[in-house]
Design a protein around this motif. Sequence first.
Motif, PDB file in Angstrom:
ATOM      1  N   TYR A  36      24.845  39.283  45.079  1.00 47.04           N
ATOM      2  CA  TYR A  36      24.659  38.985  43.659  1.00 47.04           C
ATOM      3  C   TYR A  36      23.553  39.830  43.024  1.00 47.04           C
ATOM      4  N   THR A  43      25.652  45.690  36.886  1.00 44.44           N
ATOM      5  CA  THR A  43      26.018  45.294  35.520  1.00 44.44           C
ATOM      6  C   THR A  43      25.054  45.881  34.499  1.00 44.44           C
ATOM      7  N   ALA A  93      32.441  31.640  38.896  1.00 45.18           N
ATOM      8  CA  ALA A  93      33.585  32.143  38.122  1.00 45.18           C
ATOM      9  C   ALA A  93      33.113  32.776  36.817  1.00 45.18           C
ATOM     10  N   TRP A  95      30.317  34.279  36.297  1.00 47.27           N
ATOM     11  CA  TRP A  95      29.699  35.575  36.595  1.00 47.27           C
ATOM     12  C   TRP A  95      30.718  36.709  36.610  1.00 47.27           C
ATOM     13  N   VAL A  96      31.814  36.487  37.300  1.00 52.98           N
ATOM     14  CA  VAL A  96      32.773  37.587  37.471  1.00 52.98           C
ATOM     15  C   VAL A  96      33.719  37.722  36.282  1.00 52.98           C
ATOM     16  N   LEU A  97      33.908  36.641  35.521  1.00 53.19           N
ATOM     17  CA  LEU A  97      34.794  36.715  34.358  1.00 53.19           C
ATOM     18  C   LEU A  97      34.092  37.301  33.141  1.00 53.19           C
ATOM     19  N   PRO A  99      30.703  39.138  33.036  1.00 51.60           N
ATOM     20  CA  PRO A  99      29.449  39.666  33.606  1.00 51.60           C
ATOM     21  C   PRO A  99      28.471  40.133  32.534  1.00 51.60           C
ATOM     22  N   TYR A 170      34.246  43.053  42.775  1.00 50.90           N
ATOM     23  CA  TYR A 170      33.535  41.792  42.525  1.00 50.90           C
ATOM     24  C   TYR A 170      34.462  40.640  42.138  1.00 50.90           C
ATOM     25  N   PRO A 171      35.583  40.879  41.431  1.00 54.28           N
ATOM     26  CA  PRO A 171      36.483  39.754  41.163  1.00 54.28           C
ATOM     27  C   PRO A 171      36.996  39.089  42.436  1.00 54.28           C
ATOM     28  N   ALA A 172      37.302  39.889  43.461  1.00 54.06           N
ATOM     29  CA  ALA A 172      37.776  39.310  44.721  1.00 54.06           C
ATOM     30  C   ALA A 172      36.659  38.534  45.414  1.00 54.06           C
ATOM     31  N   GLY A 174      34.148  37.072  43.938  1.00 53.48           N
ATOM     32  CA  GLY A 174      33.966  35.847  43.177  1.00 53.48           C
ATOM     33  C   GLY A 174      35.056  34.832  43.455  1.00 53.48           C
ATOM     34  N   ALA A 175      36.301  35.296  43.560  1.00 51.34           N
ATOM     35  CA  ALA A 175      37.416  34.384  43.838  1.00 51.34           C
ATOM     36  C   ALA A 175      37.254  33.732  45.207  1.00 51.34           C
TER      37      ALA A 175
END
Length: 446
Positions: A36, A43, A93, A95-97, A99, A170-172, A174-175
């Motif tokens: 993170y 970011t 969720a 964070w990644v949706l 950022p 990062y989406p993966a 986070g998921a």
Amino acid sequence: MISIASRVPDPAVRRLTTTLYGYAFLSDLVLLYPLYVVFFADTGLSVGQIASLFVIWSAAGILFEVPSGAWADVLSRRLLLCLAPLVAAAGFALWVLVPSYPAFALGFLLWGAGGALVSGALEALVWTELDRLGAVARYARVLGRARTAGVLGVVVSGVLAGPVLAAGGYPAVGAASVLACLLATIVATRFPEHRVPAAARVPVAEPAMAGRPVSATPPRRDEPDTDPPASPDDDGDLGWWDTLRAGVSQVRTRPPVRAAVLLVAVVAADWGALDEYTPLLALDTGVGAQAVPLLLLLLWAGVTVGGLLAPAGERLGSRGYAALLGLVGVALAAGALLRHPAGFVLLAVAFGAAQLATVLADARLQARITGTSRATVTSLAGMATDVLIIVTYAGYGLLATVASNAVAFALTAGAYLIVALVLLTHRRRRTAVPTGIAAAVPPGPG
């Protein structure tokens, strides 16, 4: 308070412990853990912004810690354990949706709230259920193994984070973190919860227990009950506000409980704060960035062993416990000042001893809490820990500014030597009601 229950078949205890270990593992199987800070930097956040997020995180824990403990005592501890991973998952969720700094700040608020929901409620539920099953003497070893399960979750997340990031970004990551939280909630639904009416509880004989080893095993029926009568707040079903007041009153008016709360806070906060600076120590040894995770893995191995040693640690008296804290302080300082990768062997020993000392301090606190505000009192210890962690962060920063990182680490570790000295100094002053921080650990059998 501790009720003396008849022997219950082991399957009931086994269900509780396996659920606890699974919950602890999944709660820390968060692939965002090792990434993170890098995610925030990628970011575009500055070091100052990232530092401010850590402050928000700590402040959230302090803000929600005690109120959530009172909720756990009034409502359902199992319910809070189910909600906690969902609250954290919402933050991950976010964070990644979306950022961005506001999303990261809100995510840390949610994460801090989720941690506060667990703190106090988990320890209180486990102690109460083991008490009901006549197995409360197993609390320290069960908690130690649960902490070890959490460490294993952190280790596994560190191993998986890199490949998952390479495969899906990062989406993966986070998921996967959200999925682990959802699984933790499912496991939490299996926790047993039986709330015993206050009138049916038997008070603990505090002075009788004060002479016992750190194991905090409940007294036998034939031991005298010299504890003062329970306060009115200990009886009946209280509302949220009354439960909160009862918990605060217990810490304020009962020196043994107050001392145990202070010991938990001091022991847990110092190494909890120093852990954040171990990557800097690793870099100071001259190794490359790619070797830092390997050195940190050594520390987590030490923490794992420390948690598993809880059954042996239960036999320690006050001298042994003071020696354990002395080992923590000396090994932390020596490992840091060595400025060599080999110093991480000493740090691993120190972290393992600190984990063991934390588990034993928590077991001692649970043995001294009476009444219906167990989760509230435990949360007060958690809040005190959070406050001391922030103070340690600030003190460490000042020391590192005027000296080297290793010197700041070593000086901060000196807190353990001070506490060990206090315990030894007050060991022979237990003629009536114990007072001070030394009361948190009983004298040895000799």
